[in-house]
Design a protein around this motif. Structure first.
Motif, mmCIF file in Angstrom:
data_model
loop_
_atom_site.group_PDB
_atom_site.id
_atom_site.type_symbol
_atom_site.label_atom_id
_atom_site.label_comp_id
_atom_site.label_asym_id
_atom_site.label_seq_id
_atom_site.Cartn_x
_atom_site.Cartn_y
_atom_site.Cartn_z
ATOM 1 N N GLN A 1 -4.623 -2.656 7.073
ATOM 2 C CA GLN A 1 -4.825 -2.013 5.771
ATOM 3 C C GLN A 1 -3.603 -2.124 4.866
ATOM 4 O OE1 GLN A 1 -7.782 -1.441 5.601
ATOM 5 N NE2 GLN A 1 -8.282 -1.314 7.762
ATOM 6 N N CYS B 1 -1.383 -6.467 -2.715
ATOM 7 C CA CYS B 1 -1.970 -5.701 -1.611
ATOM 8 C C CYS B 1 -1.645 -4.217 -1.744
ATOM 9 C CB CYS B 1 -1.458 -6.239 -0.271
ATOM 10 S SG CYS B 1 -2.177 -7.824 0.195
ATOM 11 N N GLN B 2 -0.410 -3.911 -2.150
ATOM 12 C CA GLN B 2 -0.039 -2.504 -2.299
ATOM 13 C C GLN B 2 -0.845 -1.842 -3.422
ATOM 14 O OE1 GLN B 2 1.778 -0.951 -0.217
ATOM 15 N NE2 GLN B 2 1.805 1.034 -1.254
ATOM 16 N N ARG C 1 -4.351 -1.309 -2.261
ATOM 17 C CA ARG C 1 -4.432 -0.172 -1.337
ATOM 18 C C ARG C 1 -4.479 1.135 -2.109
ATOM 19 N NH1 ARG C 1 0.185 2.102 2.671
ATOM 20 N NH2 ARG C 1 -1.127 3.350 4.018
ATOM 21 N N ILE D 1 -8.176 -1.913 -0.574
ATOM 22 C CA ILE D 1 -7.806 -2.116 0.818
ATOM 23 C C ILE D 1 -7.820 -0.750 1.488
ATOM 24 C CG2 ILE D 1 -5.964 -2.789 2.389
ATOM 25 C CD1 ILE D 1 -5.119 -4.913 0.450
ATOM 26 N N ALA D 2 -8.710 -0.633 2.428
ATOM 27 C CA ALA D 2 -8.912 0.644 3.135
ATOM 28 C C ALA D 2 -9.679 0.313 4.403
ATOM 29 C CB ALA D 2 -9.685 1.622 2.240
#
Length: 827
Positions: free
Chosen positions: A724, A782-783, A786, A791-792
Motif C-alpha cells: 500500500q 504513490c504517496q 495513498r 492506494i489502499a
C-alpha cells in the motif's frame, strides 16, 4: 454526438445512443482538440501521412527535374542537398512509419473485438507530436535551413565543423520529436494486442494482421532507441562540444553509422511487416478462400523480427570492417530472404487454392508481387560483399531501395486504403479512376527505377546534382525523369479517386467484400465505440447479436468507457478497464515538448530547464487524477460473470505498458553500453590522458559517492515493495540521497569536452540522474494516491509501476558504475 450509422438495426438504437454519449466527442473545436478515440486518431495519422507523402513526392519531382539534363541548372547545390535530404527523411519518418501507425490504430480494436486501444491519450499525444515535429521540418524547408546531410546524417559531415548552421539540428531535434510518436505507438499497439483481444482469442487464434502488427511494434520498441540515442549524442556534441564522434578527442564517426543502421535496417522490415499483414488479410478475400500456411507465416514473422537486427552492417561493407564480420553479415543478409520467401510462397499458394477476382485491391497486390520480388532479388545481390563494393553508393542502390519500399509498402498500402475505405467512409468505390491510377503508377514506377539499375552499374553515384562529364548517363536519367512524372500523375489520380469516393460514393452495405472478418461486423462507417457489445469468443459471433447487446459488456450503463482486459496467452478475461475520456492533456503536453525542442533548436539552453519543468508538470497531470476512489463492486460482464475493475488488480494495462516502455529504455541503455565498448576498443586516440578519477583522494571520494548512490537506490527499491505504498516517504528520502550523491559526483568528473571517455561518463551520470528524478516523481505520486484513497487495501494505484521503474533504475545504475570502474582499472 456520433451520428447513427445507416445500417444500425432498430433494436440496437437505444444502445447506440447510450454508447455514443459516452464514447463520442463534443462538437466544435474543443471536441476536435480533445478527442482520443482510436478511429479518429488513426485517421488523422493516415491523412497527415498522405499529406507528407505528397510533399515528398513533389520534392522527388524537383530531384528528377534537376537530373533530367546533365548540367542540372534547375537547382543549386545547397538547395538540391536540402531537397534530397528532406525527400528521404519525409518518406521514412513522416510517411511510412506514421502511415502504419495510423492503420494499426484504426484497425486493431476492430479486428480484435475491442472498443479502443489500451492508452487512448497516448495515441493522441503521438499524433500531436508527429504533427508538430513534421511542421518544424517543413517550416525549416520553406525557410531554407532544412537538413542537407542526407536522411542518414553521417558524421563528421553533420558535425558542427562542416554543418555550422541549424540545418543538422533541425533534423536531429525534429526527427527525435517525431520518434516520440513512434515509440508511443509501439507501446500502444503491443499492449492492445497482448491484453485487449476478444475473450478466448488465444495468440494462435489471432488474425494475421495482428501478428504482423505485433512484430512491427516489438521491432519499433527495439529499433528506434538506437537512433534516438545517436541523435541525442550528436546533438549534445553539436550543442556543448562533448566529443562522441570527434576522432581527435577519442570519438569515432563509425559509432554514428552503427547506431543509425541498428535502426535503419530493421526500419525496412518495420515498414514491410504491416504491408505484408494487409496482403495476408486482403489476398484470401480477393481469392475467395482462406490463407495458406497460417503457422508458417507466423514463424516467418518471428524469423524476420529476429533476423532483421543482425543485418545492419551490410550498409557498412565499404568502411573497412574485418573480413570475418563481412562474411557473417553477408550470410545473415542472404538468410533473411528465407522468411520473406516463405510468405511469398504462402501468398502464391493462396492464389492457386482460390479463385482470384481482379478487383482494384487485387490489382495493387499484383503490382506488389511484380515489384517487391525484383527488389528482393537485387537485395540479395547487394548482400554479396564483392558486388556491394562495386555498387555501393550508386544509383543501383537507390533503385533497389525504391523497389523494396514502394513495392513492399506503397502498393500494399494503396490496396489497404482501397479495401478498408468503405469501413471508414461507409461509401463504395466509384468506377473509372482507380484502374487508370494503378496502371500509371505501375508503369511510371518501373520506367523510373528499372533503368536506374543500369545507371548505377554505369557508375553514377547517388546524391549528385550535375553530371556534365558523363554523357553515358544522359539517356537513362532522362527516361527516369519522364516516367517519374507519369508515376506522379498516377498518385494524383489515386488521391482524386479517394476524394471522390468519400464525397460521392454510394452508401455501402455491411461487409461489401464478403470478407466475414471481425472488422466488417460493425456498422459502416464504424461508430466511436465500434460494437455495442463485445464478442464472447474468438470467432466474433453474429453482427446482429452484438449490435443488440447480446455479447459482453453491453452498452454503457455506468456512464464509463469500459472494455475487457484478457490474459496474454490464452485470452481469458481478467478484469474490466475504464479508459480515460476526451481531454486536452495530449495537445498540451505535445505543445510543451515542442516548445522545449524549439528552445534547443535556437540555442536557448538557459531556458531549457524551464521547458523540462513544464513537461514534468504536464506529465504529472496525466497520472495524478482527482478525488478519492471508493471500492467498486465487480462489474457484471455477462450473466453469471462479474470481473473487478482495473483499480483493484496489480496486473493492469499500465503495468504491461511500463514493461514495454522499459524494453525500449533497456534497448537504449544497451546501445549506450555498446557505444562505451566500441569507443574504448575501436576508436583512435585511446587510452585518453590520465583522469582525475584515477586513484588518490578524488578516486576514493568518487567511489564512495557511487557506493552511497547504489545503496540508496537499493534501499528505495526495497521500500517501494512495501504494501500500500507505505514505503513511499522513506523511499523518497533514499532517492533524494541517491540524487545528492550522483549530483556530487559531477564536479569530480573531468571536463566532458576533453575526451570521449569523459563525455561518456558525463552522459552516464545524466542517465542516472534522470532515472532517479523519474523515480522520485513516481514515489511522490504513490504517496499522493495513498492520501487520496487510490492506494489502499485492494487498490494498487501506481505502485506496480514504481516498483518496476525503481528496480530498473537500480540495476542500470549499478551496471554503469561497474563499467566505469572497470574502464578505470583497465586504463
Amino acid at each position: 454526438m456520433t451520428p447513427i450509422p445507416p445500417n444500425t438495426p432498430r433494436r440496437a438504437l437505444p444502445l447506440h445512443r447510450e454508447l455514443s454519449a459516452v464514447w463520442g466527442r463534443p462538437a466544435g473545436l474543443r471536441g476536435l482538440l480533445s478527442s482520443v478515440n482510436h478511429s479518429e486518431i488513426g485517421l488523422r495519422f493516415m491523412v497527415t501521412s498522405f499529406f507528407f507523402f505528397a510533399v515528398a513526392g513533389l520534392l522527388s519531382m524537383l530531384i528528377r527535374a534537376q537530373l533530367a539534363t546533365p548540367e542540372g541548372a534547375f537547382l543549386g547545390p545547397s538547395h538540391y542537398s536540402q531537397i534530397f535530404t528532406m525527400h528521404g527523411s519525409i518518406m521514412m519518418f513522416l510517411f511510412a512509419i506514421p502511415m502504419l501507425e495510423g492503420l494499426g490504430m484504426y484497425l486493431l480494436p476492430k479486428i480484435l473485438g475491442a472498443r479502443d486501444l489500451a492508452f487512448p491519450r497516448l495515441s493522441a499525444l503521438g499524433w500531436w507530436c508527429y504533427l508538430f515535429g513534421g511542421t518544424i521540418l517543413l517550416l525549416a524547408l520553406l525557410a531554407g535551413v532544412a537538413p542537407d546531410g542526407g536522411w542518414f546524417m553521417y558524421t563528421p559531415l553533420s558535425g558542427k565543423e562542416y554543418s555550422p548552421g541549424i540545418n543538422a539540428d533541425v533534423w536531429l531535434l525534429g526527427v527525435t520529436f517525431v520518434e516520440i510518436s513512434a515509440v508511443s505507438a509501439a507501446v500502444e499497439i503491443t499492449v492492445t494486442i497482448l491484453r485487449m483481444r476478444a475473450p478466448g482469442m488465444r495468440l494462435t487464434d489471432m488474425p494475421l494482421m495482428a501478428w504482423y502488427l505485433l512484430g512491427t511494434s516489438v521491432m519499433m520498441l527495439v529499433g528506434f532507441p538506437p537512433l534516438i540515442l545517436g541523435s541525442v549524442l550528436l546533438e549534445v556534441e553539436r550543442a556543448i562540444g562533448w566529443p562522441f564522434f570527434d576522432v581527435e578527442r577519442g570519438g569515432d564517426p563509425l559509432l554514428w553509422q552503427h547506431l543509425f543502421w541498428l535502426f535503419g535496417h530493421p526500419e525496412v522490415y518495420i515498414i514491410f511487416l504491416p504491408a505484408a499483414g494487409a496482403i495476408s488479410t486482403i489476398l484470401p478475400v480477393m481469392s475467395r478462400t482462406t490463407i495458406v500456411g497460417y503457422g508458417a507465416i507466423v514463424g516467418a514473422i518471428l524469423g524476420l523480427v529476429f533476423l532483421s537486427f543482425g543485418l545492419w552492417v551490410h550498409h557498412m561493407f565499404t568502411v573497412g570492417i574485418p573480413h570475418m564480420a563481412l562474411a557473417f553479415f553477408s550470410a545473415a543478409s542472404a538468410l533473411v530472404a528465407v522468411p520473406t520467401a516463405v510468405q511469398v510462397f504462402a501468398w502464391i499458394g493462396t492464389l492457386w487454392k482460390g479463385r482470384p477476382e481482379m478487383r482494384l485491391p487485387m490489382l495493387y497486390l499484383m503490382g506488389f508481387f511484380a515489384t517487391f520480388v525484383m527488389g528482393g532479388l537485387t537485395g540479395v545481390m547487394l548482400a554479396i560483399v564483392p558486388f556491394n563494393w562495386q555498387a555501393h553508393d550508386t544509383a543501383f542502390v537507390t533503385a533497389h531501395l525504391h523497389y523494396v519500399l514502394i513495392g513492399g509498402f506503397v502498393f500494399p498500402m494503396m490496396a489497404a486504403v482501397t479495401y478498408w475505405l468503405p469501413l471508414i467512409t461507409g461509401r463504395l468505390h466509384i468506377r473509372g479512376l482507380g484502374h487508370p491510377a494503378f496502371w500509371m503508377v505501375l508503369i511510371g514506377f518501373h520506367g523510373t527505377f528499372l533503368i536506374m539499375h543500369l545507371t548505377g552499374l554505369l557508375g553514377m553515384p547517388r546524391r549528385i546534382d550535375v553530371y556534365a562529364g558523363n554523357p553515358e548517363w544522359i539517356v537513362p536519367n532522362l527516361v527516369s525523369s519522364i516516367f517519374s512524372f507519369v508515376m506522379g500523375a498516377g498518385f494524383a489520380l489515386f488521391a482524386l479517386d479517394i476524394l471522390l469516393q468519400c464525397l460521392l460514393g454510394r452508401r455501402a452495405r455491411r461487409d461489401p467484400w464478403g470478407a466475414g472478418t471481425m472488422e466488417w461486423q460493425m456498422p459502416m462507417p464504424a461508430p466511436s465505440y465500434n460494437i455495442a457489445s463485445l464478442p464472447r469468443s474468438a470467432d466474433g459471433g453474429s453482427a446482429l447479436s452484438l449490435a443488440r447487446g447480446e455479447g459482453l459488456l453491453p452498452g454503457a450503463p455506468r456512464g464509463r468507457r469500459e472494455t475487457l482486459v484478457v490474459s496474454v496467452t490464452d485470452g481469458q478475461p481478467r478484469h474490466v478497464a475504464v479508459l480515460p475520456g476526451n481531454t486536452l492533456l495530449p495537445i498540451t503536453t505535445a505543445a510543451v515538448i515542442g516548445l522545449f525542442v524549439l528552445m534547443l533548436l535556437f540555442g536557448l539552453y538557459g531556458l531549457a530547464p524551464l521547458g523540462l519543468l513544464a513537461i514534468a508538470v504536464t506529465v504529472w497531470q496525466w497520472h495524478r487524477g482527482t478525488g478519492a476512489v471508493h471500492d467498486h463492486p465487480p462489474v457484471p460482464v455477462a450473466p453469471g460473470l462479474a470481473l473487478p475493475l482495473h483499480w483493484h488488480v496489480p496486473d493492469g494495462l499500465a503495468r504491461t505498458g511500463m514493461v514495454c516502455t522499459l524494453i525500449a529504455n533497456g534497448t537504449l541503455f544497451a546501445c549506450f553500453l555498446f557505444a562505451i565498448g566500441f569507443l574504448s576498443v575501436v576508436a583512435p586516440n585511446w587510452p585518453p590522458p590520465p583522469s582525475g578519477l584515477a586513484g588518490g583522494p578524488t578516486g576514493t571520494l568518487a567511489a564512495g559517492l557511487a557506493a552511497v548512490a547504489l545503496a540508496a537506490l537499493g534501499a528505495a527499491s526495497v521500500w517501494s515493495r512495501r504494501e500500500q505504498a507505505a514505503g513511499a516517504v522513506p523511499a523518497m528520502a533514499a532517492l533524494l540521497l541517491a540524487l545528492a550523491a550522483l549530483g556530487l559526483l559531477a564536479p569530480l568528473l573531468d571536463d566532458p569536452t576533453r575526451h570521449a571517455r569523459d563525455a561518456l561518463r558525463a552522459a552516464a551520470l545524466a542517465h542516472g540522474l534522470f532515472h532517479v528524478v523519474v523515480g522520485l516523481m513516481l514515489a511522490l505520486l504513490c504517496q499522493v494516491q495513498r492520501r487520496d484513497g487510490r492506494i489502499a487495501p485492494g487498490r494498487v494505484g501506481a505502485g506496480p509501476l514504481w516498483r518496476l521503474w525503481q528496480d530498473y533504475t537500480g540495476a542500470t545504475t549499478a551496471i554503469l558504475v561497474l563499467v566505469i570502474a572497470g574502464q578505470e582499472v583497465l586504463s
